[in-house]
Design an enzyme around this catalytic site. Structure first.
Site, PDB file in Angstrom:
ATOM      1  N   SER A  52      49.462   0.957  28.918  1.00  0.00           N
ATOM      2  CA  SER A  52      49.556   0.112  27.725  1.00  0.00           C
ATOM      3  C   SER A  52      48.693   0.596  26.567  1.00  0.00           C
ATOM      4  O   SER A  52      48.904   0.169  25.430  1.00  0.00           O
ATOM      5  CB  SER A  52      49.180  -1.336  28.070  1.00  0.00           C
ATOM      6  OG  SER A  52      47.885  -1.408  28.639  1.00  0.00           O
ATOM      7  N   ASP A  69      42.411  -7.359  22.004  1.00  0.00           N
ATOM      8  CA  ASP A  69      42.753  -8.425  22.947  1.00  0.00           C
ATOM      9  C   ASP A  69      41.880  -8.268  24.193  1.00  0.00           C
ATOM     10  O   ASP A  69      40.906  -7.513  24.165  1.00  0.00           O
ATOM     11  CB  ASP A  69      44.257  -8.386  23.257  1.00  0.00           C
ATOM     12  CG  ASP A  69      44.687  -7.141  24.041  1.00  0.00           C
ATOM     13  OD1 ASP A  69      43.813  -6.330  24.421  1.00  0.00           O
ATOM     14  OD2 ASP A  69      45.901  -6.979  24.279  1.00  0.00           O
ATOM     15  N   HIS A  75      42.554  -4.183  25.282  1.00  0.00           N
ATOM     16  CA  HIS A  75      42.854  -3.005  24.469  1.00  0.00           C
ATOM     17  C   HIS A  75      42.012  -2.925  23.200  1.00  0.00           C
ATOM     18  O   HIS A  75      41.693  -3.956  22.596  1.00  0.00           O
ATOM     19  CB  HIS A  75      44.338  -3.013  24.074  1.00  0.00           C
ATOM     20  CG  HIS A  75      45.256  -3.168  25.237  1.00  0.00           C
ATOM     21  ND1 HIS A  75      45.806  -4.377  25.600  1.00  0.00           N
ATOM     22  CD2 HIS A  75      45.711  -2.254  26.139  1.00  0.00           C
ATOM     23  CE1 HIS A  75      46.561  -4.214  26.676  1.00  0.00           C
ATOM     24  NE2 HIS A  75      46.520  -2.942  27.028  1.00  0.00           N
TER      25      HIS A  75
END
Length: 363
Positions: free
Chosen positions: A38, A328, A331
């Site tokens: 991600s 977040d 990340h």
């Protein structure tokens, strides 16, 4: 037999014709192929049944729209591409528009929740792990051969940049998650060795598919992300020690692997990118870089550090994203990504070894 000979001859002529044009393309900017999780996914998970997605607000708030990037703006890979003069970001492999001549400029295979080991990320149901990402690249490679011929494809891939950012989910999901499948079955050292053994096979396969200029990033300080701080109920701003110890253990073995592959695989140019050192430096010297908060998530719902619930429509978003290291619970923000990417592109051997990305392109 005669028909086959004519087809083969035509394919080789096509390769030779394309070769005449490749040098000018490569000198302007390289093709870039991205593998990972991600941290660099740009939308592949939009196209699979997965609990790990980022194609909704407020993700992408500074990118213009939510694209599937797990940050407020650009990823590290996006920014490196910009620094190298790439005019369009490598598109997600699974996007229906990633076809035709588009793939000649590079493709992004990364998937949120993905890992080195194939059982990593089962908690998210759908995800594309490294072996499957390599399968997808093999398909792309065949598509390129079909378009420009085998000789030109070899040249294109030799001059391309391959970026691999994997391993965080393997450590977080398998050893640190409450739902970890192997919490105490093997030692941490054995688990790290299993990761390295699989990764060695995968990186060797990438080389065998034609990649030569390969950047391999290590695992960042995962004990410092807001998720880990809240999961471990930290009452101070200190990072959680155990996850960082796991990352350090794996990273030491990974560096040795990258250097071994660089030595053993003829014509390869493997580069070790020290994301752990980059992020650690940012957090330790956050005021120097213009940040105000190095510990909490900008996009948050619950938890002292905003690390308990993923970023989504119910979340509150900080007014100035450039002041936060983390977007977040998991990340970095685009502001942090910018520093990391520029350091890997033009930095010294403290952060990227033995050469930086720009010198890799020129090699």
């Amino acid at each position: 037999m005669g028909t086959f000979s004519k087809c083969y001859f035509s394919s080789e002529i096509l390769s030779l014709v394309v070769l005449l044009f490749l040098p000018s393309v490569c000198s302007a900017a390289p093709s870039v192929f991205v593998f990972g999780d991600s941290l660099v996914d740009v939308g592949n998970n939009n196209y699979i049944a997965s609990l790990s997605k980022a194609n909704y607000i407020p993700n992408g708030i500074d990118f213009g729209i939510p694209t599937g990037r797990y940050t407020n703006g650009k990823t590290i890979a996006d920014i490196i591409c910009q620094e190298l003069g790439v005019t369009t970001f490598p598109p997600p492999y699974l996007a229906p528009t990633t076809t035709g001549d588009v793939v000649l400029q590079g493709v992004n295979y990364a998937s949120g929740g993905g890992g080195i080991l194939n059982h990593t990320g089962k908690i998210f149901v759908g995800r594309i792990n490294m072996d499957a990402q390599l399968d997808n690249f093999a398909n792309t490679r065949q598509d390129i051969i079909s378009r420009i011929g085998a000789i030109a494809t070899r040249k294109l891939l030799r001059n391309s940049i391959f970026s691999v950012i994997m391993g965080s989910n393997d450590l977080i999901n398998n050893l640190q998650s409450p739902a970890a499948p192997i919490p105490s079955l093997i030692s941490q050292d054995e688990f790290a060795n299993a990761m390295i053994s699989r990764f060695s096979v995968q990186l060797t396969r990438l080389y065998s598919l034609g990649a030569r200029k390969i950047i391999v990033a290590n695992v960042g300080p995962i004990g410092c992300i807001p998720y880990q701080r809240d999961l471990n109920k930290m009452t101070t701003d200190d990072c959680v020690q155990l996850p960082n110890q796991l990352a350090t253990l794996f990273n030491g073995k990974l560096r040795s692997l990258v250097m071994k592959l660089r030595s053993d695989l003829e014509g390869s140019n493997f580069v070790y990118a020290d994301a752990f050192a980059c992020v650690s430096d940012i957090m330790q010297n956050y005021k120097v870089y213009g940040f105000e908060d190095p510990t909490s998530a900008c996009c948050r719902v619950a938890g002292r550090f905003g690390g308990l619930i993923p970023c989504g429509p119910p979340s509150k978003v900080c007014p100035d994203r450039s002041k936060y290291v983390f977007w977040d619970p998991y990340h970095p923000s685009e502001a942090a990504n910018m520093i990391i990417a520029k350091r890997l592109t033009d930095g010294d051997s403290k952060y990227v070894y033995p050469i930086n990305v720009r010198k890799l392109v020129q090699s």
